[in-house]
Design an enzyme around this catalytic site. Structure first.
Site, PDB file in Angstrom:
ATOM      1  N   CYS A  85       0.842  -1.188   0.000  1.00 40.28           N
ATOM      2  CA  CYS A  85       0.000   0.000   0.000  1.00 40.28           C
ATOM      3  C   CYS A  85       0.878   1.240   0.000  1.00 40.28           C
ATOM      4  CB  CYS A  85      -0.883  -0.013   1.248  1.00 40.28           C
ATOM      5  SG  CYS A  85      -1.931   1.431   1.401  1.00 40.28           S
ATOM      6  N   PRO A  86       0.587   2.280  -0.743  1.00 43.13           N
ATOM      7  CA  PRO A  86      -0.619   2.420  -1.571  1.00 43.13           C
ATOM      8  C   PRO A  86      -0.426   2.017  -3.024  1.00 43.13           C
ATOM      9  CG  PRO A  86       0.507   4.505  -1.485  1.00 43.13           C
ATOM     10  CD  PRO A  86       1.372   3.526  -0.752  1.00 43.13           C
TER      11      PRO A  86
END
Lengths: 69, 269, 81
Positions: free
Chosen positions: C17-18
């Site tokens: 992430c992200p």
């Protein structure tokens, strides 16, 4: 009468001209401030003759330089 | 153009945004923004636009970095004193983002060079300090139909408006003519709080990003004013003036005029 | 069997992430409206967050398949453009 000056509701006597308002509000550089009443700019030659009415919305716009140097 | 994994990571916080996304980031990468003035306003604008990956950023200023600049012009550092501001700025911008192209223009905008200067850019940021320069940029951008962001800062106050020619009012609609020399206080005489350039210059970068990506609504038809002492932002509606000297129905100004020499010295405009 | 055909696939098991969602967004950007993509992701944070983010963008989640090896395939139909 009540008018809105720079977003604030204020009480002023009837018959107030824009130039008297500029004095009363202690505007810095009164010669070079742009004034709008109900979103319309008041020409610099018409500040004395423009009389405010109750409910008018007045804004002052100032010259701001600054930035580069 | 496809983004590399490294670019995806660099711009991930943008791409995640619904309003920007992949398309928006591509538009930023293909975008061209000119910043006139590498000072209090131009410094944060240049840093954020470089970080945002704007493809080509022009930065125009003929001044050298001075010790008194460093209180607010955060793109310059102490070892840069004496260097050309545009060179100092370019170095920082390229260090943040080597993928962009920075065009350093070591000139002051004037009536002879302004149209050339702004041509080829999608959006102009006025980060100048003098009123002749501000009117020059306004007039040139209106004549060339170039969208731009006006801003000014003094003491604890700042102002900002975006002009998209033919779609809304210009700076001259608000102020028909520049004030005479020394009639209104300038930053040098009156002072300015350093972070004000950060606030307002960042908002100018924001408008450039919104213009390029089409996200949201631009600050057209309004002047945003900020008073740091009362901590108030106000958005004042501005209407185009029919009789505006440059954007009105019968303009009397049809080509840029006037110089843009430094004014904060208190010397002639 | 399934009432859809997979038009594209993307593997986000190698990123965190992200960038997980970013890779999905980039892959979906290449699709036409109505096309279907299969997204392979790890258990844990990706499977908790990516489907929600995809839904927030207005796309339609058709299925989440457990591959039994700690990965999932998220089947998404692109909506809007």
């Amino acid at each position: 009468m009540n008018i809105v000056v720079s977003g604030t509701l204020k009480e002023y006597p009837e018959g107030l001209s824009v130039s008297r308002l500029i004095e009363a509000e202690n505007i810095e550089t009164p010669m070079y401030v742009s004034v709008s009443v109900n979103d319309e700019f008041v020409k610099s030659g018409e500040l004395d003759s423009t009389v405010l009415r109750g409910g008018d919305v007045v804004e002052f716009l100032y010259f701001m330089g600054g930035g580069r140097r | 153009m496809a983004f590399s994994n490294e670019q995806l990571e660099r711009y991930s916080r943008h791409i995640i945004l619904k309003e920007i996304g992949v398309k928006g980031q591509k538009r930023l990468s293909e975008g061209r923004v000119l910043i006139i003035g590498a000072g209090g306003l131009g410094a944060p604008a240049a840093l954020y636009l470089a970080a945002a990956g704007i493809g080509v950023i022009g930065i125009a200023d003929a001044d050298a970095v001075d010790l008194s600049n460093l209180q607010r012009q955060v793109i310059h550092s102490t070892p840069d004193i004496g260097r050309l501001k545009v060179e100092s700025a370019r170095e920082k911008m390229e260090a943040i983002n080597p993928e962009i192209t920075v065009k350093a223009e070591p000139v002051f905008a004037d009536s002879d060079n302004i149209l050339d200067l702004i041509s080829g850019y999608d959006f102009v940021i006025d980060g100048t300090d003098s009123f002749p320069a501000k009117f020059l940029i306004n007039d040139a951008c209106v004549i060339a139909k170039k969208p731009f962001s006006h801003a000014g800062i003094i003491r604890f106050r700042g102002q900002l408006m975006t002009c998209v020619p033919q779609e809304g009012p210009c700076y001259r609609c608000v102020f028909p003519a520049p004030p005479p020399p020394d009639a209104v206080p300038t930053c040098r005489q009156a002072g300015v709080i350093g972070a004000m350039g950060g606030v307002i210059g960042s908002l100018q970068a924001m408008e450039a990003v919104k213009f390029l990506t089409g996200a949201g609504q631009l600050l057209t038809g309004s002047m945003l004013t900020y008073d740091a002492l009362s901590m108030e932002f106000r958005k004042i509606r501005i209407k185009a003036r029919d009789g505006c000297e440059v954007c009105g129905k019968n303009p009397s100004i049809t080509k840029p005029a006037g110089g843009a020499a430094p004014v904060c010295e208190g010397i002639a405009l | 069997m399934a009432d859809y055909t997979i038009d594209a696939a993307v593997d986000i098991t190698d990123v965190v992430c992200p960038v997980t969602f970013v890779k999905v967004k980039v892959a979906m950007d290449e699709l036409k409206e109505g096309e279907v993509i299969s997204v392979r992701m790890n258990d844990g944070e990706p499977v908790q967050n990516v489907p929600r983010s995809v839904k927030d963008e207005g796309h339609k989640i058709l299925k989440l398949l457990d591959n039994g090896d700690g990965t999932y395939d998220l089947i998404v139909r692109k909506q809007g453009d």
